[in-house]
Enzyme design. Structure first.
Site, PDB file in Angstrom:
ATOM      1  N   GLU A 258       0.876  -1.168   0.000  1.00  0.00           N
ATOM      2  CA  GLU A 258       0.000   0.000   0.000  1.00  0.00           C
ATOM      3  C   GLU A 258       0.913   1.217   0.000  1.00  0.00           C
ATOM      4  O   GLU A 258       1.549   1.528   0.996  1.00  0.00           O
ATOM      5  CB  GLU A 258      -0.914   0.029   1.225  1.00  0.00           C
ATOM      6  CG  GLU A 258      -1.975   1.114   1.086  1.00  0.00           C
ATOM      7  CD  GLU A 258      -2.482   1.674   2.399  1.00  0.00           C
ATOM      8  OE1 GLU A 258      -3.541   2.304   2.389  1.00  0.00           O
ATOM      9  OE2 GLU A 258      -1.815   1.531   3.435  1.00  0.00           O
ATOM     10  N   ASP A 332     -10.917   1.721   2.809  1.00  0.00           N
ATOM     11  CA  ASP A 332     -10.655   3.150   3.052  1.00  0.00           C
ATOM     12  C   ASP A 332     -11.365   4.054   2.048  1.00  0.00           C
ATOM     13  O   ASP A 332     -11.242   5.279   2.125  1.00  0.00           O
ATOM     14  CB  ASP A 332      -9.144   3.445   2.952  1.00  0.00           C
ATOM     15  CG  ASP A 332      -8.337   2.746   4.021  1.00  0.00           C
ATOM     16  OD1 ASP A 332      -8.871   2.554   5.133  1.00  0.00           O
ATOM     17  OD2 ASP A 332      -7.172   2.390   3.752  1.00  0.00           O
TER      18      ASP A 332
HETATM   19  C1  GLC Z   1      -3.745   2.146   5.858  1.00  0.00           C
HETATM   20  C2  GLC Z   1      -5.000   1.359   6.091  1.00  0.00           C
HETATM   21  C3  GLC Z   1      -5.952   2.189   6.885  1.00  0.00           C
HETATM   22  C4  GLC Z   1      -5.317   2.512   8.206  1.00  0.00           C
HETATM   23  C5  GLC Z   1      -3.936   3.152   8.024  1.00  0.00           C
HETATM   24  C6  GLC Z   1      -3.157   3.103   9.300  1.00  0.00           C
HETATM   25  O1  GLC Z   1      -3.966   3.256   5.065  1.00  0.00           O
HETATM   26  O2  GLC Z   1      -5.536   0.929   4.883  1.00  0.00           O
HETATM   27  O3  GLC Z   1      -7.189   1.565   7.075  1.00  0.00           O
HETATM   28  O4  GLC Z   1      -6.128   3.364   8.946  1.00  0.00           O
HETATM   29  O5  GLC Z   1      -3.160   2.497   7.074  1.00  0.00           O
HETATM   30  O6  GLC Z   1      -2.766   1.793   9.592  1.00  0.00           O
END
Ligand code: GLC
Ligand code: CA
Length: 560
Positions: A258, A332
């Protein structure tokens, strides 16, 4: 292009808290997931990514982990996990775990020790700084409102938390942190899991000297997401290569980073086909196209030419050198059918066609395959998401925004839109739980639910099933997975059309992403003689130079 099983896969994301509750406490759990494996098998996916199921005090619904090698009480036990993994494997479904290692929970034993004294051996596991002139060490804001620094009374220093104050950032520059994380990952790999989705992995290497960042319009704090901030930091590729050498390369895994703030040059490194770092990345440019100048809290719409330009850029640039992930939805993001579409099943199918015919690995987020929509939450009291709730209070209490206007934006963009319970049938609570659900159920479950869609051959579910089948099993599989991409009619504000080419075959994808009837002129050189229709969500249009498309119509042909 090198072939790989994860390039030929379709991934289904489960948000365990909202998927299926097996014991009536109102919270989804591992046994609930187990009971729905046959449903997923029928849909045709072959990989599950589960949002975190580890021990957690749930400040951010499991993205704040207090023990990486144990399961959250509400979700079940390690035995339940082992059973789920075995049952999935029996069905040919792999399981990818969420790996959240930019930060831990403040209740993780590493942090409990770290904060206990300035000379504790775990002190440097986290990022501690002295106050600067009696204030925070820099101007960074947390993604969940407020400063990114928390004052700690015991040792009279600040610690860094890019997310909530219960999510302190790990110090990846400390080799002992890397050892501990890599050992934990190896433990999961030895259990037989099939990969990792790596939470905000682009943020693990912080910039030298932690410099102040520019403060955007309408903002109170420095923007850490801007270039030079916390994303794509100086050592991130070095640390991922080390992770790859020491852990990933020893197993047959699918990994997806991510990567908040990722650009093309960095993506080519994170997701390089040479396998030196990860299999693929999630980039976020396309889902940021409807953010206002200041932040995501606005009701702007995504402009279609901008979306086409952006997704096409990623298609062209990574072709042959790295690998794309394809997504519109996750836990998200608000629901795509409420964002790009008009909430109708037909628009849901049209949007799905745009995505699933591209080069890359597609991700389906739970309920997307049913056309689940944004939820009419109404009052801020009905929200559960820390990001939405904190933003509401910070922005209204500071006078930066008016409550009603902001609430409208939160209704449109809140992460909770994706987190309402999965709609299984038209019984109470959509068949998600026999108890009281932890978050409200979308009232449209009586019309939109899995049971009804399984019974209807024309449903969004069956359309997704067909799209997934085309990619995984059909004679067009190789064109769909590996073919070269070419955008058509870039300026067209309503029709998203492109070609996929491989060998002698060309796939023509035409999607009318608008509520209007549209004529679309097929480019020169396209011959209908041997045209074969792969999929369409309406009557097949007559094959002429000018296609007459109905509102939200999508169609894909193979041409030889
Ligand atoms: C990422 C996750 C999100 C979370 C953040 C902190 O963006 O997808 O849901 O709040 O990280 O871990
Ligand atoms: Ca439960």
């Amino acid at each position: 292009m090198k072939q790989a099983w994860w390039k030929e896969s379709v991934v289904y994301q489960i948000y365990p808290r909202s998927f299926c509750d097996s014991n009536g406490d109102g919270i989804g759990d591992l046994r609930g997931i187990l009971s729905k494996l046959d449903y997923l098998k029928e849909l045709g996916i072959n990989v599950i990514w589960m949002s975190p199921v580890y021990k957690s005090p749930n400040d951010d619904n499991g993205y704040d982990i207090s023990d990486y090698q144990d399961i959250m009480d509400e979700f079940g036990t390690m035995e339940d996990f082992d059973n789920l993994l075995a049952a999935a494997h029996e069905r040919g479904i792999r399981i990818v775990m969420d790996l959240v290692v930019n930060h831990t929970s403040d209740e993780h034993k590493w942090f409990v020790e770290s904060r206990s004294s300035r000379d504790n051996p775990k002190r440097d596991f986290y990022i501690w700084r002295e106050a600067k002139d009696g204030h925070e060490p820099n101007n960074w804001g947390s993604a969940f409102s407020g400063s990114a620094w928390q004052w700690d009374e015991t040792t009279q220093m600040y610690y860094l938390h890019c997310f909530s104050k219960k999510q302190p950032d790990l110090n990846w520059d400390n080799p002992k942190v890397r050892d501990a994380v890599f050992d934990m990952m190896t433990w999961w790999c030895e259990k037989g899991i099939d990969g990792f989705r790596m939470d905000v992995i682009s943020m693990i290497s912080k910039p030298e000297g932690l410099p102040d960042m520019p403060v955007g319009e309408g903002q109170l704090y420095g923007d850490t997401m801007a270039p030079g901030g916390t994303c794509n930091g100086p050592h991130v590729h070095e640390y991922l290569q080390e992770m790859n050498r020491r852990v990933l390369s020893h197993y047959d895994l699918m990994t997806v980073g991510e990567c908040a703030g990722v650009d093309i040059p960095n993506a080519k490194r994170y997701a390089n086909c040479d396998g030196s770092e990860l299999s693929m990345v999630f980039q976020f440019e396309h889902v940021g196209l409807d953010s206002g100048s200041a932040n995501k809290w606005c009701t702007d719409k995504i402009s279609l030419p901008a979306l086409k330009e952006n997704l096409s850029k990623w298609q062209y640039e990574l072709n042959g050198v790295a690998w794309n992930s394809l997504f519109f939805c996750n836990h998200d993001q608000p629901r795509i059918v409420s964002r790009l579409g008009d909430n109708s099943p037909k628009s849901a199918k049209c949007i799905a066609t745009v995505l699933h015919m591209m080069q890359g690995t597609p991700y389906v987020y739970q309920g997307e395959e049913l056309g689940m929509t944004n939820c009419p939450f109404g009052s801020i009291k009905n929200y559960r998401d820390i990001e939405s709730i904190n933003a509401y209070h910070e922005l209204t209490e500071s006078g930066l925004r008016q409550p009603e206007e902001l609430l409208e934006c939160i209704a449109y963009k809140s992460r909770d839109n994706a987190r309402t319970p999965m709609q299984w049938d038209d019984s109470a609570n959509a068949g998600f739980t026999t108890g009281k659900p932890w978050i409200m159920v979308n009232p449209n479950y009586t019309a939109i639910n899995a049971k009804a869609e399984l019974a209807d051959p024309d449903s969004v579910f069956h359309y997704y099933q067909k799209l997934i089948g085309l990619r995984r099993q059909s004679k067009w599989k190789n064109e769909i997975v590996y073919g070269d991409y070419q955008l058509l009619a870039p300026e067209d504000p309503e029709v998203f059309s492109y070609l996929r080419r491989r060998g002698k075959t060309t796939l023509l994808v035409v999607c009318n992403l608008s509520p209007n009837n549209r004529d679309f002129v097929v480019p020169d050189g396209v011959m209908w003689d041997n045209a074969e229709l792969l999929i369409s969500n309406d009557e097949t249009p007559e094959l002429t130079k000018t296609l007459h498309l109905t509102p939200w119509q999508a169609a894909v042909w193979a041409l030889r």
